[in-house]
Write an enzyme that holds these catalytic residues in place. Structure first.
Site, PDB file in Angstrom:
ATOM      1  N   LYS A 139       9.198 -10.242 -10.509  1.00 42.56           N
ATOM      2  CA  LYS A 139       8.545 -11.470  -9.704  1.00 42.56           C
ATOM      3  C   LYS A 139       6.996 -11.780 -10.264  1.00 42.56           C
ATOM      4  O   LYS A 139       6.287 -11.094 -11.119  1.00 42.56           O
ATOM      5  CB  LYS A 139       8.312 -10.696  -8.450  1.00 42.56           C
ATOM      6  N   ARG A 154      10.358 -10.293  12.428  1.00 42.26           N
ATOM      7  CA  ARG A 154       9.614 -11.362  13.198  1.00 42.26           C
ATOM      8  C   ARG A 154      10.451 -12.179  13.952  1.00 42.26           C
ATOM      9  O   ARG A 154      10.227 -12.523  15.076  1.00 42.26           O
ATOM     10  CB  ARG A 154       8.727 -12.177  12.126  1.00 42.26           C
TER      11      ARG A 154
HETATM   12  O1  PNS Z   1       7.724  -7.378   1.293  1.00 46.90           O
HETATM   13  P1  PNS Z   1       9.115  -7.684   0.898  1.00 46.90           P
HETATM   14  O2  PNS Z   1       9.065  -8.529  -0.499  1.00 46.90           O
HETATM   15  O3  PNS Z   1      10.216  -8.546   1.749  1.00 46.90           O
HETATM   16  O4  PNS Z   1       9.948  -6.177   0.361  1.00 46.90           O
HETATM   17  C1  PNS Z   1      11.096  -6.059  -0.092  1.00 46.90           C
HETATM   18  C2  PNS Z   1      11.150  -4.625  -0.473  1.00 46.90           C
HETATM   19  C3  PNS Z   1      10.008  -4.233  -1.423  1.00 46.90           C
HETATM   20  C4  PNS Z   1      11.387  -3.740   0.612  1.00 46.90           C
HETATM   21  C5  PNS Z   1      12.576  -4.649  -1.253  1.00 46.90           C
HETATM   22  O5  PNS Z   1      12.668  -5.561  -2.270  1.00 46.90           O
HETATM   23  C6  PNS Z   1      12.814  -3.118  -2.160  1.00 46.90           C
HETATM   24  O6  PNS Z   1      12.941  -2.094  -1.323  1.00 46.90           O
HETATM   25  N1  PNS Z   1      13.172  -3.157  -3.250  1.00 46.90           N
HETATM   26  C7  PNS Z   1      13.408  -1.936  -3.722  1.00 46.90           C
HETATM   27  C8  PNS Z   1      14.490  -1.760  -4.789  1.00 46.90           C
HETATM   28  C9  PNS Z   1      15.679  -1.456  -3.764  1.00 46.90           C
HETATM   29  O7  PNS Z   1      15.571  -0.303  -3.371  1.00 46.90           O
HETATM   30  N2  PNS Z   1      17.019  -2.028  -3.508  1.00 46.90           N
HETATM   31  C10 PNS Z   1      17.961  -1.754  -2.864  1.00 46.90           C
HETATM   32  C11 PNS Z   1      17.852  -1.846  -1.470  1.00 46.90           C
HETATM   33  S1  PNS Z   1      18.038  -3.689  -1.069  1.00 46.90           S
END
Ligand code: PNS
Length: 179
Positions: A45, A94
């Site tokens: 990102k 939300r």
């Molecule tokens: O604030 P965000 O960008 O909506 O957060 C997203 C987040 C960080 C919670 C999500 O991308 C995440 O948990 N990423 C870690 C990778 C992971 O565990 N992926 C598998 C589950 S989808």
């Protein structure tokens, strides 16, 4: 073990942290003894703020909330939660539009580790439209974001849009060369 004694992970990008995130943190603090705000380190990102900056902004924003710890994580969220000793993941919901993505993520996380539960919390209605993405957009276009983010974030965003504005104004001008 009562929920009040337990830890919850509140994961996210926090690019940047908003008052909506703080609202969720305060709700989570009513239920859990410790809330671990976990910032995802994702090299794919391109965030506005570096991980270090986001950690600093989150720590400043949460100053005074003694039961909040700010950390970073990479890899799978459930692995991080387990290693941190947390059995709960907190996410904010939300609006209905959040639901599908959050539902998929919660079910995937449950598949990956059935010991960890996802708990959804609704922020105050006044934050239902608020997102980090919109805050960045409004700020970049010169709008006021003081109502939506902690003061430390507002200052940082203002500095950024000021220096971007300066850069945009000077772009294309011939460079002064020393004679
Ligand atoms: O604030 P965000 O960008 O909506 O957060 C997203 C987040 C960080 C919670 C999500 O991308 C995440 O948990 N990423 C870690 C990778 C992971 O565990 N992926 C598998 C589950 S989808």
């Amino acid at each position: 073990m009562t929920a009040k004694r337990s830890k919850a992970v509140f994961p996210g990008s926090f690019d940047p942290i908003t008052n909506g995130h703080l609202d969720i943190i305060d709700r989570a603090l009513k239920v859990f003894e410790e809330v671990i705000l976990a910032i995802l380190v994702n090299p794919e990102k391109r965030p506005l703020f570096s991980v270090d900056e986001r950690v600093r902004l989150c720590r400043e924003a949460c100053r005074g909330r003694r039961r909040v710890r700010v950390t970073t994580f990479s890899g799978l969220l459930v692995d991080y939660a387990e290693s941190a000793g947390a059995r709960v993941i907190v996410r904010g919901l939300r609006a209905i539009s959040d639901f599908e993505y959050e539902f998929q993520m919660a079910l995937m996380n449950r598949r990956l580790n059935s010991e960890i539960e996802t708990v959804f919390m609704m922020p105050a209605e006044s934050y239902s439209y608020l997102s980090s993405r919109m805050v960045k957009e409004v700020s970049a276009l010169g709008g006021q974001v003081g109502r939506f983010v902690p003061a430390v974030v507002e200052r940082r965003l203002r500095l950024r849009s000021r220096s971007n504005g300066r850069r945009a104004r000077t772009a294309g001008r011939p460079r002064k060369t020393k004679k």
